[in-house]
Design an enzyme around this catalytic site. Structure first.
Site, PDB file in Angstrom:
ATOM      1  N   ASP A 178      54.440  34.902  50.639  1.00 50.55           N
ATOM      2  CA  ASP A 178      55.067  33.974  49.733  1.00 50.55           C
ATOM      3  C   ASP A 178      54.845  34.332  48.279  1.00 50.55           C
ATOM      4  O   ASP A 178      55.310  33.621  47.359  1.00 50.55           O
ATOM      5  CB  ASP A 178      54.621  32.393  49.976  1.00 50.55           C
ATOM      6  CG  ASP A 178      55.067  32.102  51.609  1.00 50.55           C
ATOM      7  OD1 ASP A 178      56.291  32.493  51.749  1.00 50.55           O
ATOM      8  OD2 ASP A 178      54.066  31.510  52.089  1.00 50.55           O
TER       9      ASP A 178
ATOM     10  N   ASP B  79      58.395  27.700  51.906  1.00 52.59           N
ATOM     11  CA  ASP B  79      58.264  28.450  53.039  1.00 52.59           C
ATOM     12  C   ASP B  79      57.954  27.327  54.193  1.00 52.59           C
ATOM     13  O   ASP B  79      58.044  26.146  54.099  1.00 52.59           O
ATOM     14  CB  ASP B  79      56.714  29.031  53.141  1.00 52.59           C
ATOM     15  CG  ASP B  79      56.390  29.511  54.245  1.00 52.59           C
ATOM     16  OD1 ASP B  79      57.310  30.457  54.978  1.00 52.59           O
ATOM     17  OD2 ASP B  79      55.327  29.702  54.415  1.00 52.59           O
TER      18      ASP B  79
ATOM     19  N   ASP C 112      52.227  29.218  51.622  1.00 53.11           N
ATOM     20  CA  ASP C 112      50.817  29.232  51.909  1.00 53.11           C
ATOM     21  C   ASP C 112      50.290  30.651  52.210  1.00 53.11           C
ATOM     22  O   ASP C 112      49.115  30.773  52.649  1.00 53.11           O
ATOM     23  CB  ASP C 112      50.662  28.396  53.133  1.00 53.11           C
ATOM     24  CG  ASP C 112      51.209  28.885  54.408  1.00 53.11           C
ATOM     25  OD1 ASP C 112      52.211  29.302  54.427  1.00 53.11           O
ATOM     26  OD2 ASP C 112      50.272  28.888  55.352  1.00 53.11           O
TER      27      ASP C 112
END
Length: 999
Positions: free
Chosen positions: A929, A511, A925
């Site tokens: 995700d 990410d 995080d």
């Protein structure tokens, strides 16, 4: 410490018929509507957006607290402290109740909001009547159980789970064979002891872990809550709460079950909750009680009604129900339900009715624990064991054949041959001495050989592997290079069985926001009415002490300092009467008002000074409000019906007449304000892709063009952008919006779509005010980490929801992209054009590969970077074009995916995982995700600003992206090498022993 008082920094009187304070001037919007009965301002809730979209632009990441705000009759507020309050008095505006807010429910989690709840898919709850609600005993009690075993089921279930290892079954068969007298090679007890020891150690470990779960369950089930019994609230254990009972929660109390709000201590029905126990988010969120139940007092008023809601499901962001009360039928949404595990904050009390209890609550349905994954090395070892088993069978067969040949060759000597006497001469009567015939002797020889050669498959290897993994986990946890000082967190090893997989990673899927970047937003620059302020002028910016105001003898100052542009600051202070100053005024007023930020007072060492902490679900919104405060537009009070903003020392009150929150279809939010100058204005902010479609370019074409240039410049600098617009609403427009919203909000079918339509109709023909640029800084060490991974031959893919320009800029700053790379961009709007682009890109890559091979003789992958957007991935991931993308990506050392949704992230990981034997690692995080982390072979969660959902779903957790380098290249390398050497040593050592015995 944050004050636990209600989040209003200035006390605001809400008492009707209060004598006007001469220190402020009430402004009556008499010219907007005809005078009539007293006007009742109230808000109703709407559907909360469930889409966990990646933060793409500022607007994309604005996750709002609620869909609407309620307000009671607008009452005149007394001014306090220095400065006057100018108020819009809506007492004469009209007889219709104004309802506010819309939130799109466009994701699949909210499909149920588009249709009536069928009887088969619903449950009926009768308010304050648990007996009638549970007369069929179909609803779960509120007792929870997270433990796996009971006293009766522990032994059989634990043994069943342990014997899932095929090797254990093999050892059990060997031990059973050794119990037979004719096959006994070792002592009967000695043959069973190793397996028994292994099973016992594992069982003790499992029993201790389950005991801790039982103890936690017991503490949780025996907590006390206030439940309405016989007309008064009495304490009752959580485990005894039933669906249909009315529960009262006090401030800082934990919610015992999923409950629909009926009333709160706030007269407008608002309640603030913290969901840190549910999803890790520490920011406050708002929930609302319906006006039909808000004014009822359960101890005095008899509450009778019925709620028809959907059956229990895992969607913590969705809820769809209808409530019938006092002959009225109202709809309920996610903003009306509080989930088990949440905490009530800044609200004295809240009363609700239990709708889901125990194991049927959304928190328990989502309690799946850490994912269970199997090590690639262990899977390979299982295959090797099967091969060794066949080798062992062949060896024993050879021994038994040789034994049969020997018996045939010496058949006439068996009576007297030493060490193999056929006859027993120890007694007077000569008898056969344990001789079963030639055929059975061969069979018994085979079985005895299996027992003797059993160490070819060592049981000790499994114990050794577990001990080694525990030691490896200890070394990783204690590594100071992976200790994050900022969050005071060490590396977490949540899955012991895949340590060695860290050394085999070939693909890293990351990410961007919060993983590569800090997710701590800083306001950097703004384009206001076509003029760029702050961009490229960092040297001229100065950090100020912060704007402050005097309230009741106390100084209020924003908690966060913001760097300001001196020229823009001077215009905001002194340019009130110029056109430029008016545009700046409207721009910062929009930033301060168009949000759902809650200002909280934080005590300091100086009793006369308090810091204002702006609490909100989005770091972007917080940055914008802090920026507005630094330029003199300080939000100091928010109630559910109005906001108070200190504008350059003059405290002004704005009545919030409407609020349409962000949804992923519109990609914008808007607020309708009753302003102190007798006007009603709508302020809108959102992504540039959605805002330029609703801006009237004919009014200010040059400004729009200049703003577009500035936006492109901001994106190229890696800034997150947002566009702001506004327009003034006439009385007829406001009445039309009001009636349209009333009809949409009370609709029972297609409510979410109607609310989006209402928002779309009012958010049009806007005048552009400007755009903002917010920086999300790279984490420390990210460029060096990516470069190290690339040199190690690991391919890095970045999956983000940001704009293409922003993602590319971050790619360059993080050294993911370099100047010598050939960039291939796939950005198409149809399946056919996407296919053509992929085929053309594949042809180009094949033509470039010979040149690349000549230029790159050293380490590292080919300098080709693929950039593809989410729209193209919609067509690629449907199946037909996946193979083309996989072939194209195989030529690329870097892949950058922009504007991707959470499920698309998982689809991209699956694309590689299902088509190659290479190991994949996903790191993120945020909650968006989670699907990617669980799909990858190894999932790593970052303890970041977006909560702990990613950590809770991961195999490993750490504080910074740069820790990947020591984790993969040091610990992963040693873990894999040491485990591999240990397995090989065990196999070779045991093979030598077996061959010695064989010989």
């Amino acid at each position: 410490m944050v004050s636990q008082q209600r989040p209003l920094l200035i006390a605001s009187s809400q008492t009707p018929e209060t004598e006007e304070n001469p220190s402020y001037t009430p402004v009556v919007v008499a010219d907007l509507f005809k005078p009539s009965a007293p006007y009742s301002l109230r808000l109703s809730s709407s559907v909360l957006d469930s889409t966990n979209m990646e933060n793409s632009t500022v607007a994309d990441s604005i996750m709002m607290n609620s869909s609407s705000i309620r307000s009671i009759s607008s009452n005149r507020s007394r001014a306090s402290g220095g400065g006057s309050v100018r108020e819009v008095n809506l007492g004469d505006l009209g007889s219709k109740a104004v309802r506010y807010g819309s939130r799109g429910a466009d994701s699949e989690g909210y499909v149920t909001s588009q249709k009536e709840i069928s009887d088969e898919d619903s449950r009926i709850i009768y308010l304050s009547d648990p007996e009638k609600t549970n007369e069929k005993f179909e609803f779960s009690g509120n007792s929870i159980r997270t433990a796996k075993y009971s006293i009766l089921t522990f032994l059989p279930r634990n043994l069943f789970e342990q014997f899932h290892r095929v090797a254990y079954i093999y050892f059990l068969v060997i031990a059973i064979l050794n119990q037979l007298p004719m096959l006994a090679v070792f002592g009967r007890g000695a043959s069973i002891l190793p397996l028994a020891f292994v099973l016992l150690v594992t069982a003790v470990k499992d029993a201790y872990e389950d005991y801790r779960r039982h103890r936690s369950d017991r503490i949780e089930n025996n907590r006390l809550a206030l439940v309405l019994l016989d007309g008064q609230f009495q304490e009752k254990k959580w485990k005894d709460i039933r669906v249909g009972e009315i529960i009262k929660i006090s401030s800082s109390g934990t919610i015992p079950c999923d409950m629909v709000l009926l009333s709160t201590s706030d007269p407008t029905g608002v309640a603030y909750i913290q969901t840190i126990n549910l999803d890790g988010e520490s920011n406050l969120k708002t929930r609302y009680a319906k006006q039909e139940t808000q004014m009822k007092i359960p101890e005095k008023d008899s509450i009778s009604g019925m709620i028809k809601c959907e059956k229990p499901n895992r969607n913590i962001y969705g809820f769809h129900a209808n409530m019938e009360i006092d002959g009225k039928r109202v709809s309920l949404g996610p903003s009306n339900i509080i989930l088990r595990g949440c905490e009530l904050k800044n609200t004295s009390w809240a009363i609700g009715v239990a709708v889901y209890a125990g194991r049927e609550t959304k928190a328990m349905l989502n309690n799946s624990g850490a994912p269970s994954k199997r090590s690639r090395l262990e899977t390979r070892m299982n295959r090797e064991i099967i091969i060794l088993s066949f080798f062992l069978i062949a060896l024993c067969t050879l021994v038994s054949i040789c034994a049969g040949v020997w018996l045939r060759h010496h058949k006439d000597e068996l009576n007297t041959i030493p060490f193999y006497r056929k006859l027993d001469f120890s007694e007077d009567k000569v008898e056969d001495y344990n001789y079963y015939g030639w055929g059975l002797e061969i069979v018994f020889t085979f079985l005895m050989s299996v027992i003797v050669y059993q160490i070819m498959i060592p049981i000790s290897l499994y114990i050794s592997m577990e001990l080694v993994r525990v030691g490896q986990a200890y070394f990783m946890i204690q590594d100071s290079r992976m200790y994050d000082e900022t969050s005071n967190s060490r590396f977490q090893c949540r899955a012991l069985n895949i340590n060695e997989d860290l050394g085999q990673i070939k693909y890293v899927f990351s990410d961007k926001t919060g993983t590569l970047t800090e997710n701590k937003m800083e306001f950097q620059c703004a384009s206001i009415w076509g003029v760029d302020y702050g961009s490229g002028k960092s040297d001229s910016q100065e950090e100020v002490a912060g704007y402050s105001v005097q309230v009741e003898g106390q100084v209020l100052r924003p908690k966060m300092k913001v760097k300001v542009d001196p020229m823009l600051l001077n215009i905001s202070k002194n340019g009130k009467h110029s056109d430029e100053g008016k545009h700046v005024h409207d721009f910062f007023l929009a930033l301060a008002a168009c949000n759902t930020i809650v200002p909280l007072a934080v005590e300091t060492s100086d009793p006369a000074v308090k810091l204002v902490d702006y609490q909100g679900e989005s770091p972007d919104e917080q940055a914008l409000v802090y920026a507005a405060a630094a330029y003199g537009f300080m939000l100091i009070e928010r109630t559910s019906g109005h906001i108070v903003i200190d504008v350059q020392g003059e405290r002004q009150r704005f009545n919030v007449l409407g609020l349409h929150e962000f949804d992923s279809d519109r990609k914008r939010m808007s607020v309708i304000l009753g302003c102190p100058d007798n006007t009603v204005k709508i302020f809108v902010k959102g992504a540039d892709t959605s805002m330029f479609g609703v801006i009237d370019k004919s009014l200010s074409l040059n400004v729009v063009q200049e703003t577009e240039l500035h936006l492109h410049s901001y994106s190229s600098m890696g800034l997150r952008t947002l566009v702001v617009g506004m327009r003034e609403m006439s009385a007829s427009e406001f009445e039309e919006w009001q009636s349209s919203y009333e009809a949409a909000n009370t609709a029972l079918i297609g409510r979410a779509a109607l609310l989006r339509k209402v928002a779309g109709n009012v958010e049009k023909n806007l005048t552009i005010l400007g755009a903002s640029g917010i920086e999300d800084k790279l984490q420390e060490g990210v460029p060096e980490a990516i470069e190290s991974l690339r040199v190690a031959g690991i391919k890095v893919w970045v999956l983000t929801g940001d704009k293409q320009e922003t993602a590319i800029s971050i790619g360059y700053s993080s050294k993911l992209l370099t100047n010598n790379m050939t960039q291939i961009v796939i950005n198409n709007k149809s399946k056919e054009s996407c296919k053509r682009s992929l085929e053309a890109a594949l042809t180009r890559c094949k033509s470039l590969m010979p040149h690349i091979a000549e230029e790159n003789t050293g380490a590292g992958a080919s300098p080709i970077a693929l950039i593809i957007d989410g729209t193209s991935l919609v067509y690629v991931l449907d199946g037909e074009l996946e193979e083309l993308l996989f072939q194209l990506a195989s030529y690329c050392s870097v892949v950058l995916c922009c504007r991707v949704a959470p499920l698309q992230k998982a689809g991209i990981v699956a694309l590689i995982k299902n088509r190659t034997d290479d190991m994949t690692l996903a790191i993120g995080d945020g909650a968006n995700d989670v699907s990617m982390i669980q799909m990858a072979d190894v999932g790593i969660g970052i303890s970041g600003q977006e909560g702990r959902q990613a950590v809770m779903a991961s195999d490993f957790a750490m504080g910074q992206f740069r820790f990947l380098v020591p984790l993969l290249l040091v610990h992963g390398h040693w873990n894999y090498q040491r485990m591999g050497y240990m397995i090989l040593y065990n196999f070779y050592r045991n093979a030598i022993l077996v061959f010695v015995l064989f010989w």
